[in-house]
Design a protein around this motif. Structure first.
Motif, short mmCIF file in Angstrom:
data_model
loop_
_atom_site.label_atom_id
_atom_site.label_comp_id
_atom_site.label_asym_id
_atom_site.label_seq_id
_atom_site.Cartn_x
_atom_site.Cartn_y
_atom_site.Cartn_z
N ARG A 108 9.21 5.28 3.60
CA ARG A 108 8.76 6.34 2.70
C ARG A 108 8.81 5.88 1.25
NH1 ARG A 108 11.96 10.18 6.12
NH2 ARG A 108 13.53 9.98 4.52
N GLY B 136 5.65 7.13 -0.70
CA GLY B 136 4.68 7.80 0.17
C GLY B 136 3.87 6.85 1.03
N ASN B 137 4.11 6.87 2.32
CA ASN B 137 3.35 6.06 3.27
C ASN B 137 3.29 4.59 2.86
OD1 ASN B 137 2.50 8.31 4.98
ND2 ASN B 137 1.31 8.92 3.20
N GLU C 92 0.87 -1.17 0.00
CA GLU C 92 0.00 0.00 0.00
C GLU C 92 0.90 1.22 0.00
OE1 GLU C 92 -2.79 0.03 3.29
OE2 GLU C 92 -2.59 -2.14 3.44
N SER C 93 0.57 2.22 -0.81
CA SER C 93 1.36 3.46 -0.85
C SER C 93 0.57 4.54 -1.56
CB SER C 93 2.69 3.22 -1.56
OG SER C 93 2.47 2.92 -2.92
N ASP C 94 1.10 5.77 -1.48
CA ASP C 94 0.45 6.89 -2.15
C ASP C 94 0.58 6.79 -3.67
OD1 ASP C 94 -0.20 7.87 0.36
OD2 ASP C 94 1.49 9.26 0.42
N LEU C 95 1.70 6.24 -4.14
CA LEU C 95 1.95 6.13 -5.58
C LEU C 95 2.76 4.88 -5.85
CD1 LEU C 95 1.95 7.52 -8.44
CD2 LEU C 95 4.13 8.54 -7.77
#
Length: 117
Positions: free
Chosen positions: A44, A28-29, A11-14
């Motif tokens: 990160r 990202g996250n 799972e991540s922002d991008l």
């Protein structure tokens, strides 16, 4: 023995994948769940170099394994084939780890054979 699936959830922002280089990048996250190894990792950024069999986590890396093992570093490289981990700290810092070391029970020493009269 529990069968392994090789499945990893990210799972991540991008996320992006480059089919030419074989590199998958999540930024990202980032949260990675690897059930076969009972591991959850956050960072990160995460990159999987499929041609090299290498995963690189960078930026506030936390790796927690069920059972009590924990690793915190700035950069963690996981070599898939050999299951080796290399952890590097941020400048001026140290790598932190907590390991559960389980000793295996040893058999009691056997008595030497008595000579037969």
């Amino acid at each position: 023995m529990t069968p392994t699936t090789g499945q990893v959830t990210i799972e991540s922002d991008l996320q992006r994948a480059d089919q030419v280089t074989g590199v998958v990048t999540a930024t990202g996250n980032v949260r990675i769940v690897y059930p076969d190894r009972r591991v959850v990792a956050t960072s990160r950024q995460a990159q999987y170099f499929s041609k090299e069999g290498r995963v690189v986590l960078s930026g506030d890396v936390d790796v927690i394994q069920e059972g009590g093992n924990h690793l915190r570093a700035e950069l963690v490289t996981y070599f898939v084939e050999t299951e080796r981990v290399l952890a590097n700290p941020a400048a001026g810092r140290q790598v932190f780890s907590t390991l559960r070391i389980e000793s295996t029970p040893t058999a009691s020493p056997t008595q030497p054979a008595q000579p037969t009269p």
